[in-house]
Enzyme design. Structure first.
Site, short mmCIF file in Angstrom:
data_model
loop_
_atom_site.label_atom_id
_atom_site.label_comp_id
_atom_site.label_asym_id
_atom_site.label_seq_id
_atom_site.Cartn_x
_atom_site.Cartn_y
_atom_site.Cartn_z
N HIS A 145 -28.42 43.74 8.15
CA HIS A 145 -27.15 42.87 8.00
C HIS A 145 -26.60 42.60 9.22
O HIS A 145 -25.14 42.13 9.22
CB HIS A 145 -25.97 43.72 7.44
CG HIS A 145 -26.24 44.23 5.64
ND1 HIS A 145 -27.37 44.81 5.38
CD2 HIS A 145 -25.31 43.88 4.65
CE1 HIS A 145 -27.53 44.90 4.05
NE2 HIS A 145 -26.22 44.22 3.41
N GLY A 195 -31.49 39.54 5.65
CA GLY A 195 -31.45 39.67 3.97
C GLY A 195 -30.30 39.54 3.27
O GLY A 195 -30.45 39.51 2.09
N HIS A 196 -29.25 39.44 4.06
CA HIS A 196 -27.95 39.11 3.19
C HIS A 196 -27.47 37.73 3.50
O HIS A 196 -26.77 37.81 4.64
CB HIS A 196 -27.02 40.23 3.38
CG HIS A 196 -26.09 40.30 2.51
ND1 HIS A 196 -25.16 39.07 1.99
CD2 HIS A 196 -25.29 41.19 1.60
CE1 HIS A 196 -24.27 39.43 1.03
NE2 HIS A 196 -24.52 40.75 0.68
N GLU A 308 -28.09 45.20 -8.29
CA GLU A 308 -26.67 44.33 -8.18
C GLU A 308 -26.95 42.87 -8.56
O GLU A 308 -26.62 41.79 -7.80
CB GLU A 308 -26.20 44.52 -6.86
CG GLU A 308 -25.58 45.74 -6.58
CD GLU A 308 -24.94 45.95 -5.19
OE1 GLU A 308 -25.23 45.21 -4.29
OE2 GLU A 308 -24.21 46.84 -4.95
N CYS A 326 -17.11 40.90 -5.29
CA CYS A 326 -17.37 40.03 -4.59
C CYS A 326 -18.16 39.07 -5.02
O CYS A 326 -18.32 37.75 -4.31
CB CYS A 326 -18.17 40.81 -3.33
SG CYS A 326 -17.33 41.77 -2.16
N CYS A 401 -16.70 46.35 0.60
CA CYS A 401 -16.62 45.09 0.93
C CYS A 401 -15.49 44.28 -0.06
O CYS A 401 -15.07 43.37 0.32
CB CYS A 401 -18.10 44.41 0.56
SG CYS A 401 -18.71 44.89 -1.14
N CYS A 402 -15.23 44.83 -1.20
CA CYS A 402 -14.30 43.99 -2.17
C CYS A 402 -12.85 44.03 -1.72
O CYS A 402 -12.32 42.65 -1.66
CB CYS A 402 -14.52 44.63 -3.66
SG CYS A 402 -16.21 44.64 -4.09
#
Length: 629
Positions: A145, A195-196, A308, A326, A401-402
């Site tokens: 990340h 990867g993200h 997810e 998200c 994260c949200c």
């Protein structure tokens, strides 16, 4: 002047974009409107809560470990720096709206100084890899990340630059971005992607702020490198990492939903700036797949908890819905970009659906508790003891994260309401308040009076000295809308209105809002034999809290052909009621003959989905089984 601040997405003058966003301060919500209330709650409760949690949960201490201010272990996720950056972005947008918030400005300035102090001499910035894994910098991008965190730093810097705050943050982000260009640009010789996805859209927006072409070129390079099997997909496979097929060739959305949607937001950004019609067409093709077969009624996406991810077509179980908050925010952002690129109302429809249901439902009315995943059914007896699938909203998460993602969206929400083009103003989201902007050099003022989304009557008083085409979105759910009492002539989702606006003229839009009983596509096996009820843009649900004592939610059925009537409840401006019945199994056998004992009739009360769980934890369902004969 705050009204001249550019918003989160602002294509350049040479971009191939059908519509142009207004300045962030061009739209002001009335405080008593639903959107105005959300924005005020975000400013007074959610954003301060996020700031507090960055300290309490350790995200700021992770950076202080780099500077030597604290000792100890890295806390929570290795990419927790991104939570700091998203909160900084939210703070910048909020300061753009309210520059007098001294506490928020102090947070932004002190945190920007901390980030600058943590940055390495070459521009690299990542608290986890600097202290804990320095030997792995840039070496394991499938999980690290590193570029994802860099992307959120850049987006925070873009917000700061546009709001005229946090100059130090802008300097830090550009130093890091320049390092990334040096390493991963075509001259750097490193063919790799994160990867993200997230860095792609951030680089485009940084290009839009600075005019520095290498940022846009690198975003395009990252898109064209993706899908070539460059990443180690040993955990969930290459689909999870968006590395299974080149984006220009993909014909279905797949894998981790947030990664897919962030990638597609970047695809649209790059497409409009490079005027690449084929790339934009790829995004439109994938949109048709996502919203044709893989989206929940609430606008949520992602049916699989394990990775997810999107499921197969029509794999939309309500109780197992992952529906990450998200992901709904990413969907909103992707649809906004497609709306700007094309001017087609269907994208605004999906923005509205996600906003009023999946996004709004993620936050409690107190503004300080949140859902990470947003199911459409919480079963009786559900074990909500773990944060991965709680029975109620929580104040924070180990993967947080949200909440800061919500804070940055709502802080900038006024930037998503309306747009302009040559000679025209388009209104996409309806809320009481004002729009003040210029179209072709002429000042335009629009005063909007409405109780939307509770009431479908929208009155807009427009004043301008020049000819103006006013385009009003007619939602797909609206049926036959009326403009000044006449059936609207709808094209691409909009009704166009011309008037002499010189002395001010009022246009009345009437969107019919009967309660609608919705049936699922027959291939959605998980809700076969069920119906849901909607009204306007709102999806409704039934909660255990509204059932008589002794009645279990899973035993409730709605009568075939039941008509729902509308009326208020405490704290619910419009609730819906209908007749139903309780059908209790005749025996306790898990697999018996299937005979039901038909119980007593019951009154069913449905409340807006976004309000569920605010009274007490308990079972809830959107899809209600239909009673047997």
């Amino acid at each position: 002047m705050t009204e001249r601040i550019l918003g989160p997405v602002h294509p350049t003058a040479t971009a191939k974009s059908a519509l142009r966003p207004l300045f962030l301060g061009a739209v002001a919500f009335a405080p008593d409107s639903l959107l105005g209330g959300w924005q005020e709650r975000n400013a007074s409760r959610t954003l301060p809560h996020c700031v507090e949690q960055l300290d309490a949960a350790g995200a700021l201490d992770n950076l202080r470990r780099v500077t030597g201010e604290v000792d100890g272990e890295h806390r929570n996720m290795w990419f927790a720096d991104s939570d700091v950056y998203k909160t900084l972005e939210a703070a910048a947008w909020q300061l753009g709206r309210d520059p007098g918030d001294a506490e928020l400005r102090a947070f932004l300035d002190s945190t920007a100084a901390l980030v600058a102090k943590a940055q390495e001499d070459d521009g690299y910035l990542n608290s986890y890899f600097t202290v804990d894994k320095p030997e792995l910098k840039w070496r394991e991008l499938h999980w690290s990340h590193e570029l994802y965190c860099a992307g959120h730093l850049i987006q925070a810097a873009v917000a700061a630059a546009r709001a005229g705050v946090g100059a130090q943050l802008v300097t830090v982000a550009r130093r890091f971005a320049d390092l990334i260009v040096e390493r991963f640009g075509s001259a750097g010789g490193v063919d790799d992607v994160d990867g993200h996805p997230e860095i792609e859209t951030a680089l485009v927006e940084l290009y839009r702020v600075t005019g520095h072409r290498p940022y846009l070129d690198l975003a395009l390079r990252f898109l064209d490198l993706r899908g070539r099997g460059l990443l180690n997909g040993d955990r969930f496979g290459s689909r999870y990492l968006q590395d299974h097929v080149p984006v220009r060739e993909a014909d279905e959305v797949a894998g981790h939903v947030v990664r897919q949607l962030y990638l597609l937001a970047g695809v649209v950004d790059v497409a409009v700036e490079t005027r690449d019609d084929a790339l934009l067409e790829a995004a439109r093709r994938l949109w048709a797949d996502a919203f044709g077969t893989k989206t929940y009624l609430t606008g949520a996406q992602g049916s699989r908890h394990r990775d997810e991810a999107f499921g197969d077509p029509y794999e939309l179980p309500p109780d197992r819905a992952y529906g990450e908050t998200c992901a709904a925010i990413a969907s909103f952002q992707w649809n906004w970009r497609l709306l700007l690129a094309t001017g087609e109302g269907r994208y605004a429809d999906e923005m509205e659906r996600a906003l009023y249901n999946a996004i709004a439902g993620s936050t409690a009315l107190d503004g300080t508790h949140f859902f990470y995943s947003d199911p459409l059914h919480l079963r009786t007896g559900h074990d909500g003891s773990h944060e991965d699938a709680p029975s109620q909203r929580l104040p924070w998460y180990s993967c947080a994260c949200c909440p800061p993602n919500l804070a940055r969206l709502i802080a900038s929400l006024s930037g998503y309401v309306a747009t302009s083009d040559s000679g025209g103003l388009q209104v996409h989201l309806y809320a009481a308040g004002t729009i003040q902007t210029t179209v072709d050099g002429a000042d335009v003022r629009v005063e909007t009076r409405t109780g939307y989304p509770w009431d479908g009557c929208v009155e807009l008083t427009v004043t301008t000295s020049a000819p103006l085409m006013l385009a009003l979105r007619i939602p797909g759910w609206a049926g036959e809308a009326l403009v000044d009492g006449v059936p609207a002539d709808v094209r691409d989702g909009y009704a166009e209105v011309r008037r002499d606006w010189t002395d001010g003229a009022t246009v009345t839009l009437e969107l019919p809002m009967p309660a609608r009983v919705v049936r699922p596509h027959p291939r959605i096996d998980a809700v076969r034999g069920c119906v849901a009820v909607t009204r306007g843009p709102l999806v409704y649900c039934v909660e255990q809290a509204d059932l008589p004592g002794g009645v279990t939610l899973e035993d409730v059925r709605v009568d075939p052909g039941a008509a729902f009537s509308a009326g208020p409840l405490p704290d619910v401006p419009v609730a819906l009621t209908a007749r139903g019945r309780v059908e209790v199994p005749a025996s306790g056998e898990l697999y018996g003959a299937g005979d039901n004992a038909h119980g007593e009739p019951v009154d069913l009360t449905a409340v807006p989905y976004f309000l569920w769980g605010n009274r007490e934890p308990g079972p809830m369902r959107v899809w209600i089984p239909v009673a047997t004969a």
